[in-house]
Scaffold this motif. Structure first.
Motif, PDB file in Angstrom:
ATOM      1  N   TYR A   1       0.845  -1.201   0.000  1.00 18.31           N
ATOM      2  CA  TYR A   1       0.000   0.000   0.000  1.00 18.31           C
ATOM      3  C   TYR A   1       0.878   1.247   0.000  1.00 18.31           C
ATOM      4  N   MET A   2       0.490   2.256  -0.809  1.00 15.28           N
ATOM      5  CA  MET A   2       1.186   3.548  -0.856  1.00 15.28           C
ATOM      6  C   MET A   2       0.168   4.669  -0.919  1.00 15.28           C
ATOM      7  N   ASP A   3       0.514   5.836  -0.352  1.00 18.65           N
ATOM      8  CA  ASP A   3      -0.372   6.997  -0.460  1.00 18.65           C
ATOM      9  C   ASP A   3       0.437   8.284  -0.440  1.00 18.65           C
ATOM     10  N   SER A   4      -0.222   9.389  -0.783  1.00 20.03           N
ATOM     11  CA  SER A   4       0.406  10.716  -0.831  1.00 20.03           C
ATOM     12  C   SER A   4      -0.611  11.761  -0.401  1.00 20.03           C
ATOM     13  N   ARG A   5      -0.123  12.804   0.267  1.00 19.28           N
ATOM     14  CA  ARG A   5      -0.960  13.949   0.626  1.00 19.28           C
ATOM     15  C   ARG A   5      -0.739  15.132  -0.316  1.00 19.28           C
ATOM     16  N   MET A   6       0.473  15.276  -0.832  1.00 19.95           N
ATOM     17  CA  MET A   6       0.813  16.463  -1.591  1.00 19.95           C
ATOM     18  C   MET A   6       0.597  16.289  -3.093  1.00 19.95           C
ATOM     19  N   ILE A   7       0.986  15.131  -3.644  1.00 24.64           N
ATOM     20  CA  ILE A   7       0.930  14.944  -5.086  1.00 24.64           C
ATOM     21  C   ILE A   7       0.252  13.632  -5.409  1.00 24.64           C
ATOM     22  N   ALA A   8      -0.227  13.503  -6.625  1.00 22.64           N
ATOM     23  CA  ALA A   8      -0.834  12.245  -7.073  1.00 22.64           C
ATOM     24  C   ALA A   8       0.280  11.263  -7.443  1.00 22.64           C
ATOM     25  N   ALA A   9       0.088  10.016  -7.076  1.00 22.00           N
ATOM     26  CA  ALA A   9       1.078   8.988  -7.429  1.00 22.00           C
ATOM     27  C   ALA A   9       1.077   8.765  -8.937  1.00 22.00           C
TER      28      ALA A   9
END
Length: 569
Positions: free
Chosen positions: A280-288
């Motif tokens: 699992y991976m996620d981001s708050r600032m940019i889209a993966a």
């Protein structure tokens, strides 16, 4: 010339061994040459009558792994084609002349890594304009994958490899956080939690959107990705949801167990219960970033992580198996030491016996011991079933029957008490056939036969007398009786006591040795000693079976009665 893309033989190779029941184990191809066959001296032992004693070998020639058939009876097949000598490739399937026999899958470490690197080199595109500087670029990806390759080749730590997998996934996608979550009894447990900068995440940073992860596990999609605009979020924000965590994007890749078969490349299983976790991976600032081949690279990474976890599971199983085998070897040594160390070879009674277990420990046992100067007792027992439980019961019987008196009626009393004891503790689920006897100096032979194979009395003139059963097996029924019968022996008479493993021994054509062959051997050596008869039976069974694995223990005890005046005591 070595074909393009072939791996160096210095790369470790292994065989995935699939037995006829579908159970899988992994065996390293080490040392070289690596022999395969039925006899114990081989590096890989396959217990199947269709596999020859020395069937095939794997060796290195001109930097290639080669498979060679060593004159086997039923042949060696690679990907369905019979071969005499064949270069081995990753995922080749090796068989031994029968569809329901053993199958081997040849595997070269590093094959999946090469595939990943090829995908990186094929994904030629400029760096993403929405990502951080350099993130997602081919150079960064290639560096991350090369780091992973070095970790896979040099690290002995599973955690180090899994951390490298997560770091590589973050470098490929440009995501900010990465997790490797595994199924556990209480849901999911975090095995790895990493930040894009290469740091481990703190406990306060381990919150993840559980609904997204469970959706990925339940739907079994190859990859689940979601992009989210925080400005359009609803006012209701459930705890640990994408909105609550203010995420811009989230990616889930299921980790599944893999199967290699039919000479194909590795593929995922299709049953939901084979999902072992998620990457699992996620981001708050940019889209993966999932463009330009990144999706395929993530899926390959998931396969690599699944392979590491599966190898760890197989290694743990192998360690447990070795520990069990060591314990069984010790049990076998102890069991063999309980058999009579010496039997009389001169005097008015002589004896020769042996017991060969079909498994590590056996359910048969025999014994012969003096009661006094004028009487000997002997017993042969065969416990129902095989394995450790039968061996334990055989040891119990040996302890119960090791002593005797010279009163024939005592045989009945001893067997009745033993029968009651076993019924009280096993409820008839475990029983044994037993032949228990007394031989006196004057030739009186008293015995009770609890449904055991009828022993054969053979006289020097070739006459044979069968000592049939006098009662039920011990431990089968509470009400069973064990009457004593008598047979008068004359000088030169021999009594051949055996277990059904002798008559039911099978050859490679699945034919039984049978009572007829046994009686013929006994008749042919009627005038010879108990030792000659015993050895002739063992040699006859061995020649008939041709080394085929047996499903039952083989036990033979031959007693010989002689003139009292020849007693050397």
């Amino acid at each position: 010339m070595k074909p393009s893309g072939a791996l160096s033989p210095h790369e470790p190779a292994s065989l995935v061994v699939i037995d006829p029941n579908g159970q899988r184990t992994r065996v390293r191809v080490d040392p070289l040459p690596f022999s395969i066959g039925r006899q114990p001296e081989n590096n890989l032992i396959l217990r199947d009558s269709r596999v020859s004693r020395l069937h095939a070998r794997i060796f290195v020639e001109d930097r290639d792994y080669m498979l060679e058939d060593i004159g086997s009876r039923h042949g060696t097949f690679v990907n369905g084609k019979r071969v005499k000598r064949q270069e081995l490739r990753n995922s080749d399937k090796i068989e031994f002349g029968g569809q329901d026999s053993y199958q081997l899958i040849f595997a070269l470490d590093g094959a999946e890594l090469k595939k990943m690197m090829d995908q990186v080199q094929a994904a030629e595109r400029p760096p993403s304009s929405t990502g951080a500087p350099g993130v997602g670029g081919n150079l960064a990806k290639l560096r991350a994958i090369l780091d992973l390759a070095r970790t896979l080749q040099s690290s002995f730590s599973i955690d180090d490899v899994l951390i490298s997998v997560v770091d590589t996934a973050l470098a490929i996608t440009g995501a900010e956080r990465g997790f490797l979550l595994l199924r556990a009894d209480q849901g999911l447990e975090t095995r790895v939690a990493r930040h894009r900068g290469g740091q481990h995440l703190k406990e306060t940073d381990l919150r993840v959107p559980r609904e997204v992860i469970h959706k990925a596990l339940q739907n079994r999609r190859e990859l689940l990705s979601m992009n989210f605009d925080p400005l359009s979020a609803d006012l209701v924000r459930p705890q640990n949801s994408i909105a609550d965590l203010e995420l811009r994007s989230a990616i889930c890749v299921p980790l599944v167990r893999i199967r290699t078969s039919q000479g194909e490349t590795t593929r995922m299983l299709l049953t939901g219960n084979e999902t072992v976790g998620v990457l699992y991976m996620d981001s708050r600032m940019i889209a993966a970033d999932l463009a330009g081949g990144n999706r395929e690279l993530l899926q390959t990474l998931a396969i690599e992580a699944s392979t590491v976890l599966e190898n760890a599971r197989l290694l743990e199983e192998e360690r447990a198996k070795h520990k069990l085998e060591e314990e069984l070897r010790l049990a076998r040594t102890i069991q063999q030491s309980l058999l009579p160390g010496s039997l009389p070879v001169s005097g008015w009674i002589r004896a020769c016996g042996s017991s060969v277990a079909s498994l590590a420990v056996g359910g048969d046992y025999f014994d012969a011991a003096p009661v006094n100067a004028d009487c000997w007792s002997a017993v042969v027992a065969d416990v129902s079933g095989k394995g450790v439980s039968s061996a334990l019961l055989a040891s119990l019987l040996q302890g119960a029957l090791i002593t005797a008196t010279d009163v024939p009626l005592a045989l009945t009393n001893r067997m009745e008490r033993l029968n009651q004891f076993l019924n009280d503790r096993t409820g008839g689920e475990k029983y044994a056939t037993v032949f228990y006897c007394l031989l006196e100096r004057g030739g009186r032979f008293s015995y009770t036969n609890a449904a055991h194979c009828p022993p054969i009395v053979v006289r020097p003139n070739g006459e044979q007398i069968s000592l049939d059963a006098t009662g039920m097996p011990v431990g089968l029924m509470v009400s069973a009786e064990f009457p004593v019968a008598e047979q008068l022996l004359f000088p030169g008479d021999k009594v051949v006591i055996y277990s059904d493993g002798v008559t039911e021994a099978q050859n490679t054509a699945a034919e039984f040795f049978g009572k007829k062959r046994l009686r013929e051997i006994v008749a042919a050596h009627a005038t010879e000693s108990c030792t000659v008869i015993h050895d002739a039976i063992q040699e006859g069974v061995a020649a008939f079976t041709e080394g085929a694995a047996q499903s039952d223990d083989i036990t033979v005890l031959v007693l010989e009665f002689q003139e009292a005046e020849n007693d050397a005591q």
